[in-house]
Design a protein around this motif. Structure first.
Motif, PDB file in Angstrom:
ATOM      1  N   LEU A 165      86.302  51.516  -6.638  1.00  0.00           N
ATOM      2  CA  LEU A 165      85.033  50.846  -6.353  1.00  0.00           C
ATOM      3  C   LEU A 165      85.068  49.366  -6.717  1.00  0.00           C
ATOM      4  CD1 LEU A 165      82.347  53.484  -7.449  1.00  0.00           C
ATOM      5  CD2 LEU A 165      83.056  52.857  -5.139  1.00  0.00           C
ATOM      6  N   GLY A 166      86.023  48.978  -7.549  1.00  0.00           N
ATOM      7  CA  GLY A 166      86.155  47.564  -7.909  1.00  0.00           C
ATOM      8  C   GLY A 166      86.544  46.684  -6.736  1.00  0.00           C
ATOM      9  N   LEU A 167      87.001  47.304  -5.638  1.00  0.00           N
ATOM     10  CA  LEU A 167      87.367  46.543  -4.441  1.00  0.00           C
ATOM     11  C   LEU A 167      86.159  46.202  -3.586  1.00  0.00           C
ATOM     12  CD1 LEU A 167      90.472  48.690  -3.383  1.00  0.00           C
ATOM     13  CD2 LEU A 167      90.525  46.438  -4.470  1.00  0.00           C
ATOM     14  N   ALA A 168      84.987  46.711  -3.948  1.00  0.00           N
ATOM     15  CA  ALA A 168      83.800  46.579  -3.103  1.00  0.00           C
ATOM     16  C   ALA A 168      83.427  45.136  -2.757  1.00  0.00           C
ATOM     17  CB  ALA A 168      82.621  47.290  -3.754  1.00  0.00           C
ATOM     18  N   PRO A 169      83.470  44.179  -3.693  1.00  0.00           N
ATOM     19  CA  PRO A 169      83.065  42.812  -3.317  1.00  0.00           C
ATOM     20  C   PRO A 169      83.881  42.235  -2.163  1.00  0.00           C
ATOM     21  CG  PRO A 169      83.106  43.039  -5.700  1.00  0.00           C
ATOM     22  CD  PRO A 169      83.709  44.289  -5.146  1.00  0.00           C
ATOM     23  N   LEU A 170      85.196  42.457  -2.176  1.00  0.00           N
ATOM     24  CA  LEU A 170      86.018  41.978  -1.070  1.00  0.00           C
ATOM     25  C   LEU A 170      85.667  42.722   0.213  1.00  0.00           C
ATOM     26  CD1 LEU A 170      88.344  40.348   0.139  1.00  0.00           C
ATOM     27  CD2 LEU A 170      89.922  42.114  -0.683  1.00  0.00           C
ATOM     28  N   GLY A 171      85.440  44.021   0.103  1.00  0.00           N
ATOM     29  CA  GLY A 171      85.080  44.800   1.276  1.00  0.00           C
ATOM     30  C   GLY A 171      83.775  44.329   1.898  1.00  0.00           C
ATOM     31  N   LYS A 172      82.783  44.048   1.077  1.00  0.00           N
ATOM     32  CA  LYS A 172      81.495  43.570   1.587  1.00  0.00           C
ATOM     33  C   LYS A 172      81.660  42.243   2.319  1.00  0.00           C
ATOM     34  CE  LYS A 172      76.671  43.070   0.140  1.00  0.00           C
ATOM     35  NZ  LYS A 172      76.318  41.773   0.684  1.00  0.00           N
ATOM     36  N   GLN A 173      82.465  41.372   1.763  1.00  0.00           N
ATOM     37  CA  GLN A 173      82.714  40.077   2.393  1.00  0.00           C
ATOM     38  C   GLN A 173      83.364  40.262   3.768  1.00  0.00           C
ATOM     39  OE1 GLN A 173      85.790  37.540   0.545  1.00  0.00           O
ATOM     40  NE2 GLN A 173      84.298  35.871   0.587  1.00  0.00           N
ATOM     41  N   ARG A 174      84.308  41.174   3.846  1.00  0.00           N
ATOM     42  CA  ARG A 174      85.008  41.402   5.110  1.00  0.00           C
ATOM     43  C   ARG A 174      84.124  42.116   6.134  1.00  0.00           C
ATOM     44  NH1 ARG A 174      89.134  44.826   4.654  1.00  0.00           N
ATOM     45  NH2 ARG A 174      90.045  44.041   6.600  1.00  0.00           N
ATOM     46  N   ILE A 175      83.263  43.037   5.671  1.00  0.00           N
ATOM     47  CA  ILE A 175      82.321  43.700   6.568  1.00  0.00           C
ATOM     48  C   ILE A 175      81.384  42.673   7.193  1.00  0.00           C
ATOM     49  CG2 ILE A 175      80.349  45.283   6.655  1.00  0.00           C
ATOM     50  CD1 ILE A 175      81.815  46.930   4.453  1.00  0.00           C
ATOM     51  N   GLU A 176      80.904  41.756   6.388  1.00  0.00           N
ATOM     52  CA  GLU A 176      80.005  40.713   6.884  1.00  0.00           C
ATOM     53  C   GLU A 176      80.720  39.764   7.831  1.00  0.00           C
ATOM     54  OE1 GLU A 176      78.563  39.033   3.253  1.00  0.00           O
ATOM     55  OE2 GLU A 176      77.032  40.589   2.958  1.00  0.00           O
ATOM     56  N   TRP A 177      81.993  39.494   7.581  1.00  0.00           N
ATOM     57  CA  TRP A 177      82.761  38.642   8.489  1.00  0.00           C
ATOM     58  C   TRP A 177      82.903  39.310   9.854  1.00  0.00           C
ATOM     59  CZ3 TRP A 177      84.425  33.832   9.122  1.00  0.00           C
ATOM     60  CH2 TRP A 177      85.445  33.596  10.062  1.00  0.00           C
ATOM     61  N   GLN A 180      90.828  51.130   5.138  1.00  0.00           N
ATOM     62  CA  GLN A 180      90.832  49.879   4.377  1.00  0.00           C
ATOM     63  C   GLN A 180      90.048  50.158   3.093  1.00  0.00           C
ATOM     64  OE1 GLN A 180      89.248  47.034   7.191  1.00  0.00           O
ATOM     65  NE2 GLN A 180      90.993  47.278   8.584  1.00  0.00           N
ATOM     66  N   ASP A 181      90.761  50.241   1.976  1.00  0.00           N
ATOM     67  CA  ASP A 181      90.166  50.729   0.732  1.00  0.00           C
ATOM     68  C   ASP A 181      89.003  49.883   0.244  1.00  0.00           C
ATOM     69  OD1 ASP A 181      91.783  53.052   0.284  1.00  0.00           O
ATOM     70  OD2 ASP A 181      93.444  51.744  -0.318  1.00  0.00           O
ATOM     71  N   ASP A 182      89.061  48.574   0.479  1.00  0.00           N
ATOM     72  CA  ASP A 182      87.955  47.727   0.038  1.00  0.00           C
ATOM     73  C   ASP A 182      86.692  48.001   0.858  1.00  0.00           C
ATOM     74  OD1 ASP A 182      89.191  46.678   2.304  1.00  0.00           O
ATOM     75  OD2 ASP A 182      88.809  44.595   1.761  1.00  0.00           O
ATOM     76  N   VAL A 183      86.863  48.313   2.125  1.00  0.00           N
ATOM     77  CA  VAL A 183      85.724  48.644   2.981  1.00  0.00           C
ATOM     78  C   VAL A 183      85.100  49.966   2.544  1.00  0.00           C
ATOM     79  CG1 VAL A 183      85.052  49.263   5.334  1.00  0.00           C
ATOM     80  CG2 VAL A 183      86.576  47.321   4.937  1.00  0.00           C
ATOM     81  N   CYS A 204      86.468  58.586  11.495  1.00  0.00           N
ATOM     82  CA  CYS A 204      86.909  57.354  12.161  1.00  0.00           C
ATOM     83  C   CYS A 204      87.913  56.611  11.276  1.00  0.00           C
ATOM     84  CB  CYS A 204      85.719  56.420  12.417  1.00  0.00           C
ATOM     85  SG  CYS A 204      84.406  57.086  13.452  1.00  0.00           S
ATOM     86  N   HIS A 205      88.540  55.605  11.844  1.00  0.00           N
ATOM     87  CA  HIS A 205      89.321  54.677  11.041  1.00  0.00           C
ATOM     88  C   HIS A 205      88.347  53.873  10.193  1.00  0.00           C
ATOM     89  CE1 HIS A 205      92.617  55.852  13.561  1.00  0.00           C
ATOM     90  NE2 HIS A 205      92.053  55.344  14.641  1.00  0.00           N
ATOM     91  N   VAL A 206      88.514  53.918   8.875  1.00  0.00           N
ATOM     92  CA  VAL A 206      87.548  53.276   7.986  1.00  0.00           C
ATOM     93  C   VAL A 206      87.915  51.791   7.866  1.00  0.00           C
ATOM     94  CG1 VAL A 206      86.450  53.330   5.720  1.00  0.00           C
ATOM     95  CG2 VAL A 206      87.209  55.458   6.801  1.00  0.00           C
ATOM     96  N   THR A 207      87.384  51.018   8.792  1.00  0.00           N
ATOM     97  CA  THR A 207      87.665  49.586   8.884  1.00  0.00           C
ATOM     98  C   THR A 207      86.359  48.807   8.801  1.00  0.00           C
ATOM     99  OG1 THR A 207      87.417  49.536  11.288  1.00  0.00           O
ATOM    100  CG2 THR A 207      89.614  50.104  10.418  1.00  0.00           C
ATOM    101  N   THR A 208      86.468  47.481   8.809  1.00  0.00           N
ATOM    102  CA  THR A 208      85.269  46.649   8.764  1.00  0.00           C
ATOM    103  C   THR A 208      84.381  46.896   9.973  1.00  0.00           C
ATOM    104  OG1 THR A 208      86.497  44.839   9.824  1.00  0.00           O
ATOM    105  CG2 THR A 208      86.402  44.833   7.429  1.00  0.00           C
ATOM    106  N   GLU A 209      84.997  47.162  11.130  1.00  0.00           N
ATOM    107  CA  GLU A 209      84.212  47.405  12.338  1.00  0.00           C
ATOM    108  C   GLU A 209      83.475  48.742  12.254  1.00  0.00           C
ATOM    109  OE1 GLU A 209      87.346  44.589  12.768  1.00  0.00           O
ATOM    110  OE2 GLU A 209      87.570  46.741  12.399  1.00  0.00           O
ATOM    111  N   THR A 210      84.165  49.775  11.771  1.00  0.00           N
ATOM    112  CA  THR A 210      83.531  51.078  11.594  1.00  0.00           C
ATOM    113  C   THR A 210      82.384  50.979  10.597  1.00  0.00           C
ATOM    114  OG1 THR A 210      85.610  52.205  12.076  1.00  0.00           O
ATOM    115  CG2 THR A 210      83.930  53.479  10.942  1.00  0.00           C
ATOM    116  N   ALA A 211      82.561  50.143   9.586  1.00  0.00           N
ATOM    117  CA  ALA A 211      81.496  49.944   8.605  1.00  0.00           C
ATOM    118  C   ALA A 211      80.219  49.463   9.278  1.00  0.00           C
ATOM    119  CB  ALA A 211      81.941  48.941   7.545  1.00  0.00           C
TER     120      ALA A 211
END
Length: 426
Positions: A16-28, A89-92, A58-65
């Protein structure tokens, strides 16, 4: 690995510590997904999925998010699992749990046992709607969870492989609910399959090898929409492209598009890089490995990791070593080596980030509207495969053009009258 806490939905993600990077990438990614954004805004107002339990494999990617967030906005009670052990993508995954409260069970590199356990967890959610990618969840449902069939409103499927399996299920008489064949929508396969797969496949190859494609001979197995994109992009990078096919119409099309076409047995000694994009089994087999040149690279961009016969390769191998991330060299008894990329799994997701967000925008718009169509037509659709309605397909295309700032002509009343008439002639 983390487990559920009192403040978070049930989940199984790497960290769960990867979440900040994942959120940034989801928004991008969201910046390039304006069609889905418009749908999400409407869903938030209309709540078409209120009271609906939904499972997405699904493939758990920024787009799927971003798809998951649109469904959540529509009121869906969702569980998301990975459709491929190497595509997460673990951060996502971490961000979806931590920042958005969505239940996710997906870890990049999870073993097959974990993958199947996650399928069971997803079905334990007792879904009304299933978004499938390869039809693993649907296949498990109809084989071993027959008591849950009454809960199902319908499913959607966005892969060629999955649709092939669904047709077989329907023929066998086990498909007792409607399926929206998202993969067949024009705004899906014309763009996602051709441009998305074409670019992301080469992206994955380049990331894990850093080779120069110019001057290389690339053998593309298949010439469906995905393979067409791969062949087109490889040629654009300066490669000499050979296509192998079993369908005479597609083979002829490849010839007319300017590619060399021949059986895999003839292409095997010529290729520097082999890319399977067929959705079938053992397209590259032992006899092909025997004929390949030293150092030939092999990868797969079809959904399942069975297109390349890795068992036959292992039988010919004296040693193997990982030489770069997602790049493994097999030393054969003959003294030659064959390099396998991405463990034979989807190279664009194993070694890269999958399709660009702008093309997945249309694919996931189809998924979202396909799910809505199932709910709106609950009880009115016969069991079996149903296409995305033409008007929905065209609505997605119109929204995409609007997002791109592009206007097109509209028919005049005279043209509409002419198009609906049979009396006008020479």
């Amino acid at each position: 690995m983390t487990t559920a806490t009192l403040s978070l939905p049930k989940h199984e993600v790497k960290d769960l510590g990867l979440a900040p990077l994942g959120k940034q990438r989801i928004e991008w990614a969201a910046r390039e997904m304006q069609v889905l954004a418009q749908i999400r805004e409407r869903f938030a107002q209309e709540k078409p999925f209120a009271g609906i339990r939904l499972v997405a494999c699904c493939h758990v990617t920024t787009e799927t998010a971003n798809l998951a967030l649109a469904l959540q906005a529509g009121g869906a009670d969702s569980v998301l699992i990975a459709s491929n052990p190497l595509s997460t993508q673990d951060d996502v995954a971490a961000s979806l749990v931590s920042d958005y409260g969505i239940s996710v069970f997906a870890i990049k590199g999870e073993d097959v046992a974990t993958y199947h356990r996650h399928v069971q967890i997803a079905l334990d959610h007792r879904p009304n709607i299933i978004i499938d990618d390869g039809s693993d969840v649907t296949a498990e449902l109809v084989q071993h969870r027959k008591g849950q069939l009454a809960d199902i409103i319908g499913t959607t499927e966005e892969t060629t492989t999955g649709i092939v399996r669904l047709k077989a299920m329907f023929k066998a008489g086990v498909l007792s609910f409607p399926v929206m064949t998202v993969n067949d929508a024009e705004t899906k396969h014309f763009f996602d399959n051709r441009y998305g797969t074409g670019q992301s496949t080469l992206d994955g190859i380049l990331r894990c090898t850093n080779i120069l494609l110019a001057g290389k001979t690339v053998v593309v197995a298949g010439y469906g929409w995905c393979a067409k994109g791969v062949a087109m992009r490889a040629r654009g990078m300066g490669s000499q492209v050979i296509v192998t096919e079993v369908n005479p119409v597609r083979a002829l099309e490849a010839v007319m598009d300017g590619f060399r076409v021949m059986p895999m047995s003839e292409a095997a000694p010529l290729g520097d890089i082999f890319i399977t994009v067929t959705g079938n089994k053992h397209v590259i087999r032992g006899e092909h490995f025997d004929r390949m040149k030293d150092g030939a690279m092999v990868c797969n961009s079809g959904h399942f990791d069975i297109e390349v016969d890795l068992v036959a390769l292992e039988e010919r191998t004296t040693s193997r070593q990982v030489v770069r991330p997602f790049t493994e060299e097999f030393r054969l008894k003959s003294g030659k080596s064959v390099v396998v990329l991405g463990e034979g799994r989807l190279i664009n997701l194993a070694a890269a980030e999958g399709h660009p967000a702008s093309v997945m925008d249309m694919s996931f718009a189809n998924q979202a509207l396909g799910c809505e169509y199932l709910v709106k037509n609950k009880g009115n659709l016969a069991p079996g495969l149903h296409p995305i309605p033409v008007e929905v397909d065209q609505e997605i295309a119109a929204l995409k053009l609007k997002a791109m700032g592009i206007q097109i002509d509209s028919l005049t009343p005279e043209q509409i009258e002419y198009g609906n008439s049979w009396t006008a002639g020479t």
